[in-house]
Design a protein around this motif. Structure first.
Motif, PDB file in Angstrom:
ATOM      1  N   LEU A   1      52.330  33.900  46.955  1.00 27.99           N
ATOM      2  CA  LEU A   1      52.044  34.529  47.352  1.00 27.99           C
ATOM      3  C   LEU A   1      51.976  36.273  46.290  1.00 27.99           C
ATOM      4  CD1 LEU A   1      54.728  34.588  50.171  1.00 27.99           C
ATOM      5  CD2 LEU A   1      52.069  33.566  50.124  1.00 27.99           C
ATOM      6  N   LEU A   2      51.395  35.763  45.643  1.00 25.46           N
ATOM      7  CA  LEU A   2      51.017  36.357  44.569  1.00 25.46           C
ATOM      8  C   LEU A   2      49.149  37.171  44.652  1.00 25.46           C
ATOM      9  CD1 LEU A   2      52.925  34.705  41.258  1.00 25.46           C
ATOM     10  CD2 LEU A   2      52.963  37.124  42.730  1.00 25.46           C
ATOM     11  N   ASN A   3      48.789  38.673  44.506  1.00 20.66           N
ATOM     12  CA  ASN A   3      47.540  38.904  43.871  1.00 20.66           C
ATOM     13  C   ASN A   3      47.127  38.433  43.052  1.00 20.66           C
ATOM     14  OD1 ASN A   3      47.911  40.275  41.703  1.00 20.66           O
ATOM     15  ND2 ASN A   3      49.086  42.059  42.831  1.00 20.66           N
ATOM     16  N   VAL A   4      46.045  38.327  42.983  1.00 21.80           N
ATOM     17  CA  VAL A   4      44.812  37.883  41.365  1.00 21.80           C
ATOM     18  C   VAL A   4      45.217  38.355  40.399  1.00 21.80           C
ATOM     19  CG1 VAL A   4      42.817  37.264  40.555  1.00 21.80           C
ATOM     20  CG2 VAL A   4      42.953  36.905  43.231  1.00 21.80           C
ATOM     21  N   ASP A   5      45.053  39.442  40.145  1.00 20.84           N
ATOM     22  CA  ASP A   5      45.982  39.911  38.910  1.00 20.84           C
ATOM     23  C   ASP A   5      47.403  39.757  38.480  1.00 20.84           C
ATOM     24  OD1 ASP A   5      43.431  41.480  38.442  1.00 20.84           O
ATOM     25  OD2 ASP A   5      44.208  43.382  39.871  1.00 20.84           O
TER      26      ASP A   5
ATOM     27  N   GLY B   1      50.935  34.398  30.528  1.00 19.68           N
ATOM     28  CA  GLY B   1      52.192  34.783  29.569  1.00 19.68           C
ATOM     29  C   GLY B   1      52.446  36.036  30.054  1.00 19.68           C
ATOM     30  N   ARG B   2      51.662  36.477  30.800  1.00 24.37           N
ATOM     31  CA  ARG B   2      52.190  37.704  30.394  1.00 24.37           C
ATOM     32  C   ARG B   2      53.263  38.950  31.473  1.00 24.37           C
ATOM     33  NH1 ARG B   2      46.762  38.198  29.931  1.00 24.37           N
ATOM     34  NH2 ARG B   2      46.300  39.299  31.764  1.00 24.37           N
ATOM     35  N   ARG B   3      53.573  39.626  31.942  1.00 27.76           N
ATOM     36  CA  ARG B   3      54.442  40.318  33.022  1.00 27.76           C
ATOM     37  C   ARG B   3      53.427  40.582  33.750  1.00 27.76           C
ATOM     38  NH1 ARG B   3      59.639  43.178  31.122  1.00 27.76           N
ATOM     39  NH2 ARG B   3      60.016  41.314  28.571  1.00 27.76           N
ATOM     40  N   THR B   4      54.430  40.047  35.000  1.00 26.34           N
ATOM     41  CA  THR B   4      53.605  40.541  36.620  1.00 26.34           C
ATOM     42  C   THR B   4      53.364  42.321  36.547  1.00 26.34           C
ATOM     43  OG1 THR B   4      54.951  40.690  37.910  1.00 26.34           O
ATOM     44  CG2 THR B   4      53.229  38.917  37.205  1.00 26.34           C
ATOM     45  N   SER B   5      53.025  43.468  37.791  1.00 25.70           N
ATOM     46  CA  SER B   5      53.850  44.012  37.994  1.00 25.70           C
ATOM     47  C   SER B   5      54.756  43.904  38.736  1.00 25.70           C
ATOM     48  CB  SER B   5      52.607  44.769  38.991  1.00 25.70           C
ATOM     49  OG  SER B   5      51.831  44.408  39.983  1.00 25.70           O
ATOM     50  N   LEU B   6      55.485  45.590  39.056  1.00 23.93           N
ATOM     51  CA  LEU B   6      56.333  45.266  39.771  1.00 23.93           C
ATOM     52  C   LEU B   6      56.137  44.681  40.965  1.00 23.93           C
ATOM     53  CD1 LEU B   6      58.389  48.606  38.786  1.00 23.93           C
ATOM     54  CD2 LEU B   6      58.675  46.639  38.252  1.00 23.93           C
TER      55      LEU B   6
ATOM     56  N   GLN C   1      30.841  36.696  40.706  1.00 22.89           N
ATOM     57  CA  GLN C   1      31.742  35.867  41.492  1.00 22.89           C
ATOM     58  C   GLN C   1      32.959  35.789  39.897  1.00 22.89           C
ATOM     59  OE1 GLN C   1      28.162  32.111  41.477  1.00 22.89           O
ATOM     60  NE2 GLN C   1      29.589  31.713  42.725  1.00 22.89           N
ATOM     61  N   PHE C   2      33.014  36.410  38.699  1.00 15.84           N
ATOM     62  CA  PHE C   2      33.651  35.703  38.126  1.00 15.84           C
ATOM     63  C   PHE C   2      34.563  36.349  38.301  1.00 15.84           C
ATOM     64  CE2 PHE C   2      32.571  40.811  37.433  1.00 15.84           C
ATOM     65  CZ  PHE C   2      33.452  41.045  37.043  1.00 15.84           C
ATOM     66  N   GLU C   3      35.223  37.404  39.049  1.00 17.77           N
ATOM     67  CA  GLU C   3      36.731  37.193  39.547  1.00 17.77           C
ATOM     68  C   GLU C   3      37.028  35.808  40.324  1.00 17.77           C
ATOM     69  OE1 GLU C   3      36.781  40.976  41.824  1.00 17.77           O
ATOM     70  OE2 GLU C   3      36.940  42.510  40.502  1.00 17.77           O
ATOM     71  N   GLN C   4      36.283  35.054  41.142  1.00 12.05           N
ATOM     72  CA  GLN C   4      36.857  33.983  41.237  1.00 12.05           C
ATOM     73  C   GLN C   4      37.370  33.074  40.471  1.00 12.05           C
ATOM     74  OE1 GLN C   4      34.240  36.568  42.896  1.00 12.05           O
ATOM     75  NE2 GLN C   4      34.136  35.240  44.697  1.00 12.05           N
ATOM     76  N   TYR C   5      35.829  33.340  39.114  1.00 18.97           N
ATOM     77  CA  TYR C   5      36.491  32.160  38.215  1.00 18.97           C
ATOM     78  C   TYR C   5      37.545  32.683  37.102  1.00 18.97           C
ATOM     79  CZ  TYR C   5      35.752  31.244  33.293  1.00 18.97           C
ATOM     80  OH  TYR C   5      35.231  31.026  32.023  1.00 18.97           O
ATOM     81  N   GLN C   6      37.982  34.280  37.003  1.00 22.46           N
ATOM     82  CA  GLN C   6      39.077  34.576  36.438  1.00 22.46           C
ATOM     83  C   GLN C   6      39.832  34.028  37.475  1.00 22.46           C
ATOM     84  OE1 GLN C   6      39.573  36.408  33.897  1.00 22.46           O
ATOM     85  NE2 GLN C   6      37.289  35.871  33.028  1.00 22.46           N
ATOM     86  N   ALA C   7      40.178  34.126  38.066  1.00 24.49           N
ATOM     87  CA  ALA C   7      41.200  33.452  39.447  1.00 24.49           C
ATOM     88  C   ALA C   7      41.737  32.133  38.951  1.00 24.49           C
ATOM     89  CB  ALA C   7      41.563  34.117  41.363  1.00 24.49           C
ATOM     90  N   GLY C   8      40.731  31.473  39.426  1.00 20.17           N
ATOM     91  CA  GLY C   8      40.790  29.816  39.090  1.00 20.17           C
ATOM     92  C   GLY C   8      40.748  29.817  37.784  1.00 20.17           C
TER      93      GLY C   8
END
Length: 256
Positions: free
Chosen positions: A28-32, A40-45, A246-253
């Motif tokens: 249940l997380l958004n793509v970013d 390996g980074r931190r998410t948003s709040l 389509q690059f956003e879908q690529y990055q997300a996957g």
């Protein structure tokens, strides 16, 4: 730059489920935030639910999360809450800590010793959202080999690892940020960073970038992207066989 470090299959789904970020085996997380986590980074709040620490139960809390490999080769979930008071690292004086906290400066480089007595250069930043100092080993910060199809010089890559601003010929300026969900800030809204891995190029498209530290940017200028940016997208399209939209879908996957 932080290419994908973990696969989605590595994620501790059960742990994520206990804090309300997964259900029925689905995230249940958004793509970013997912991209940040897998890199390996931190998410948003995020709003986390039903946390337990010893005998203390917390119904709801805002915090960032990240991942860390453990000795068993698995991945542990780390929770970064909003602290009441920031704990000042031994690397800093009270004055330096105050300068970071007030936004007078964005980062500081400090030298420390590792377990073998060897000198290590550490980049210290302050996250005002969690009221926490972030300390990064500059040797472990991966600098891109190219940005917008332009190779970085050794000096530019060194400056990037040290948190300093780097500018390339097309006018794009950027710097590493350990406190930012995307790990990079820029005077442009988007850029394409590339790194040579195993003899091939790995691309990272970053969009919706935050402005450089304490710098206002002209929105029209920030939206005007260079020919090198679009050429890098085209090269990525040719390498991976998908269309630009389509690059956003690529990055997300990429973590799957």
């Amino acid at each position: 730059m932080n290419p994908v470090k973990y696969n989605e299959a590595d994620l501790p789904i059960e742990d994520l489920g206990t804090i309300g970020l997964a259900a029925g085996g689905q995230l249940l997380l958004n793509v970013d935030d997912l991209k940040a986590l897998l890199s390996g980074r931190r998410t948003s709040l995020l709003e986390l639910h039903d946390l337990e620490a010893g005998n203390v139960k917390i119904k709801s809390i805002n915090a960032k999360i990240s991942l860390k490999p453990n000795e068993k080769g698995q991945v542990d979930l780390l929770i970064h809450p909003i602290y009441r008071n920031a704990e000042i690292p031994d690397l800093l004086t009270d004055t330096e800590a105050r300068q970071l906290q007030t936004g007078e400066i964005g980062s500081l480089l400090r030298i420390t010793l590792d377990n073998q007595g060897k000198k290590k250069e550490m980049l210290v930043e302050y996250d005002p959202e969690t009221k926490e100092f972030i300390v990064s080993d500059t040797d472990k910060i991966l600098a891109p080999d190219m940005v917008n199809n332009e190779f970085l010089t050794p000096a530019q890559k060194e400056n990037y690892r040290k948190g300093r601003e780097v500018e390339i010929a097309d006018g794009t300026r950027f710097n590493y940020s350990g406190t930012d969900r995307q790990g990079i800030r820029s005077n442009k809204l988007a850029l394409v960073a590339s790194v040579l891995i195993d003899g091939g190029l790995s691309y990272l498209v970053s969009r919706g970038l935050n402005a450089l530290f304490n710098q206002k940017r002209d929105q029209k200028a920030a939206e005007k992207l260079s020919p090198g940016y679009y050429q890098a997208l085209k090269d990525m399209e040719n390498q991976h066989g998908f269309k630009r939209h389509q690059f956003e879908q690529y990055q997300a996957g990429r973590g799957r």
